[in-house]
Design a protein around this motif. Sequence first.
Motif, PDB file in Angstrom:
ATOM      1  N   PHE A   1       8.757  12.902 -11.845  1.00 35.58           N
ATOM      2  CA  PHE A   1       9.165  12.996 -10.432  1.00 35.58           C
ATOM      3  C   PHE A   1       8.430  12.015  -9.541  1.00 35.58           C
ATOM      4  O   PHE A   1       8.995  11.532  -8.655  1.00 35.58           O
ATOM      5  CB  PHE A   1       8.789  14.535 -10.041  1.00 35.58           C
ATOM      6  N   GLY A   2       6.846  12.030  -9.994  1.00 33.09           N
ATOM      7  CA  GLY A   2       6.076  11.229  -9.080  1.00 33.09           C
ATOM      8  C   GLY A   2       6.554   9.943  -8.948  1.00 33.09           C
ATOM      9  O   GLY A   2       6.566   9.304  -8.077  1.00 33.09           O
ATOM     10  N   LEU A   3       6.561   9.329 -10.357  1.00 33.29           N
ATOM     11  CA  LEU A   3       6.864   7.852 -10.351  1.00 33.29           C
ATOM     12  C   LEU A   3       8.389   7.654  -9.897  1.00 33.29           C
ATOM     13  O   LEU A   3       8.527   6.576  -9.244  1.00 33.29           O
ATOM     14  CB  LEU A   3       6.742   7.635 -11.920  1.00 33.29           C
ATOM     15  N   GLY A   4       9.350   8.234 -10.070  1.00 34.44           N
ATOM     16  CA  GLY A   4      10.679   8.135  -9.830  1.00 34.44           C
ATOM     17  C   GLY A   4      10.755   8.234  -8.244  1.00 34.44           C
ATOM     18  O   GLY A   4      11.224   7.172  -7.788  1.00 34.44           O
TER      19      GLY A   4
ATOM     20  N   VAL B   1       3.808   7.325  -4.543  1.00 36.46           N
ATOM     21  CA  VAL B   1       3.703   7.786  -5.985  1.00 36.46           C
ATOM     22  C   VAL B   1       2.824   8.890  -6.109  1.00 36.46           C
ATOM     23  O   VAL B   1       2.911   9.894  -6.735  1.00 36.46           O
ATOM     24  CB  VAL B   1       3.310   6.637  -6.796  1.00 36.46           C
ATOM     25  N   VAL B   2       1.502   8.786  -5.374  1.00 37.79           N
ATOM     26  CA  VAL B   2       0.375   9.880  -5.497  1.00 37.79           C
ATOM     27  C   VAL B   2       0.919  11.105  -4.628  1.00 37.79           C
ATOM     28  O   VAL B   2       1.026  12.187  -5.166  1.00 37.79           O
ATOM     29  CB  VAL B   2      -0.865   9.349  -4.839  1.00 37.79           C
ATOM     30  N   MET B   3       1.631  10.965  -3.475  1.00 39.31           N
ATOM     31  CA  MET B   3       1.967  12.179  -2.866  1.00 39.31           C
ATOM     32  C   MET B   3       3.144  12.941  -3.532  1.00 39.31           C
ATOM     33  O   MET B   3       3.008  14.128  -3.569  1.00 39.31           O
ATOM     34  CB  MET B   3       2.498  11.799  -1.456  1.00 39.31           C
ATOM     35  N   MET B   4       4.162  12.177  -4.186  1.00 38.25           N
ATOM     36  CA  MET B   4       5.161  12.872  -4.800  1.00 38.25           C
ATOM     37  C   MET B   4       4.842  13.337  -6.258  1.00 38.25           C
ATOM     38  O   MET B   4       5.475  14.424  -6.557  1.00 38.25           O
ATOM     39  CB  MET B   4       6.249  11.786  -5.235  1.00 38.25           C
TER      40      MET B   4
ATOM     41  N   PHE C   1       0.728  -1.289  -0.021  1.00 39.19           N
ATOM     42  CA  PHE C   1       0.145  -0.098   0.077  1.00 39.19           C
ATOM     43  C   PHE C   1       0.965   1.303  -0.053  1.00 39.19           C
ATOM     44  O   PHE C   1       0.394   2.587  -0.402  1.00 39.19           O
ATOM     45  CB  PHE C   1      -0.741  -0.001   1.160  1.00 39.19           C
ATOM     46  N   MET C   2       2.145   1.207   0.473  1.00 36.00           N
ATOM     47  CA  MET C   2       2.992   2.237   0.820  1.00 36.00           C
ATOM     48  C   MET C   2       3.368   2.974  -0.728  1.00 36.00           C
ATOM     49  O   MET C   2       3.666   4.118  -1.003  1.00 36.00           O
ATOM     50  CB  MET C   2       4.023   1.913   1.543  1.00 36.00           C
ATOM     51  N   ILE C   3       3.717   1.982  -1.671  1.00 33.94           N
ATOM     52  CA  ILE C   3       4.219   2.377  -2.989  1.00 33.94           C
ATOM     53  C   ILE C   3       3.219   3.161  -3.735  1.00 33.94           C
ATOM     54  O   ILE C   3       3.686   4.474  -4.020  1.00 33.94           O
ATOM     55  CB  ILE C   3       4.600   1.142  -3.565  1.00 33.94           C
ATOM     56  N   PRO C   4       2.087   2.847  -4.052  1.00 30.23           N
ATOM     57  CA  PRO C   4       1.219   4.016  -4.698  1.00 30.23           C
ATOM     58  C   PRO C   4       0.872   5.106  -3.626  1.00 30.23           C
ATOM     59  O   PRO C   4       0.634   6.122  -4.447  1.00 30.23           O
ATOM     60  CB  PRO C   4      -0.223   3.132  -4.797  1.00 30.23           C
TER      61      PRO C   4
ATOM     62  N   ILE D   1      10.601   5.215  -5.655  1.00 31.67           N
ATOM     63  CA  ILE D   1      11.977   4.586  -4.685  1.00 31.67           C
ATOM     64  C   ILE D   1      11.752   4.831  -3.219  1.00 31.67           C
ATOM     65  O   ILE D   1      11.822   3.872  -2.631  1.00 31.67           O
ATOM     66  CB  ILE D   1      13.069   5.545  -5.282  1.00 31.67           C
ATOM     67  N   PHE D   2      10.970   5.847  -2.857  1.00 29.92           N
ATOM     68  CA  PHE D   2      10.786   6.019  -1.315  1.00 29.92           C
ATOM     69  C   PHE D   2       9.700   5.082  -0.875  1.00 29.92           C
ATOM     70  O   PHE D   2       9.725   4.583   0.143  1.00 29.92           O
ATOM     71  CB  PHE D   2      10.370   7.532  -1.221  1.00 29.92           C
ATOM     72  N   GLY D   3       8.655   4.783  -1.817  1.00 31.57           N
ATOM     73  CA  GLY D   3       7.738   3.968  -1.452  1.00 31.57           C
ATOM     74  C   GLY D   3       8.168   2.399  -1.007  1.00 31.57           C
ATOM     75  O   GLY D   3       7.834   1.880  -0.266  1.00 31.57           O
ATOM     76  N   TRP D   4       9.210   2.197  -2.199  1.00 28.38           N
ATOM     77  CA  TRP D   4       9.697   1.088  -1.970  1.00 28.38           C
ATOM     78  C   TRP D   4      10.538   0.493  -0.675  1.00 28.38           C
ATOM     79  O   TRP D   4      10.537  -0.200  -0.015  1.00 28.38           O
ATOM     80  CB  TRP D   4      10.499   0.651  -3.169  1.00 28.38           C
ATOM     81  N   ILE D   5      11.503   1.685  -0.289  1.00 19.63           N
ATOM     82  CA  ILE D   5      12.311   1.741   0.614  1.00 19.63           C
ATOM     83  C   ILE D   5      11.442   1.682   2.054  1.00 19.63           C
ATOM     84  O   ILE D   5      11.872   0.937   2.745  1.00 19.63           O
ATOM     85  CB  ILE D   5      13.127   2.746   0.690  1.00 19.63           C
ATOM     86  N   PHE D   6      10.490   2.444   2.184  1.00 21.22           N
ATOM     87  CA  PHE D   6       9.839   2.503   3.180  1.00 21.22           C
ATOM     88  C   PHE D   6       8.758   1.402   3.414  1.00 21.22           C
ATOM     89  O   PHE D   6       8.463   0.798   4.698  1.00 21.22           O
ATOM     90  CB  PHE D   6       8.886   3.872   3.441  1.00 21.22           C
ATOM     91  N   SER D   7       8.360   0.629   2.127  1.00 26.00           N
ATOM     92  CA  SER D   7       7.596  -0.480   2.677  1.00 26.00           C
ATOM     93  C   SER D   7       8.278  -1.816   2.661  1.00 26.00           C
ATOM     94  O   SER D   7       7.933  -2.727   3.216  1.00 26.00           O
ATOM     95  CB  SER D   7       6.863  -0.647   1.292  1.00 26.00           C
ATOM     96  N   SER D   8       9.754  -1.826   2.597  1.00 21.30           N
ATOM     97  CA  SER D   8      10.651  -2.861   2.583  1.00 21.30           C
ATOM     98  C   SER D   8      11.318  -2.902   3.865  1.00 21.30           C
ATOM     99  O   SER D   8      12.017  -3.818   4.239  1.00 21.30           O
ATOM    100  CB  SER D   8      11.326  -3.274   1.279  1.00 21.30           C
ATOM    101  N   LYS D   9      10.942  -2.001   4.659  1.00 18.85           N
ATOM    102  CA  LYS D   9      11.852  -2.064   6.051  1.00 18.85           C
ATOM    103  C   LYS D   9      11.211  -3.149   6.858  1.00 18.85           C
ATOM    104  O   LYS D   9      10.042  -3.185   7.045  1.00 18.85           O
ATOM    105  CB  LYS D   9      11.656  -0.752   6.620  1.00 18.85           C
ATOM    106  N   LYS D  10      12.175  -3.760   7.523  1.00 23.06           N
ATOM    107  CA  LYS D  10      11.623  -4.668   8.494  1.00 23.06           C
ATOM    108  C   LYS D  10      12.005  -4.130   9.933  1.00 23.06           C
ATOM    109  O   LYS D  10      12.880  -3.615  10.106  1.00 23.06           O
ATOM    110  CB  LYS D  10      12.523  -5.983   8.416  1.00 23.06           C
TER     111      LYS D  10
END
Length: 55
Positions: A34-37, A14-17, A8-11, A41-50
Motif C-alpha cells: 500500500f505504501g509503495l503503490g 511513500v513513507v507517509m502512506m 523529495f516528494m516521492i519518498p 503514485i501520489f508522490g509522482w502526481i504532486f511532484s510533477s505538477k507544474k
Amino acid sequence: MSSKANWFMIPLFVVMMTVVGLFAFDNIAASLVFGLGVGGIFGWIFSSKKPKEKE
C-alpha cells in the motif's frame, strides 16, 4: 521554477502512506505494498505538477 520534478516528494509520500498502511492493515506486506503503490503514485502526481505561469 524549472520544469524538473521535485524528487523529495516521492519518498516522503511513500513513507507517509506506509505509516498509514501500518495503522490500516494487520499484515506488514500489505502495508508495504500500500505504501509503495499509493505513496509512489501520489508522490509522482504532486511532484510533477507544474505551476501556472502568469502572462
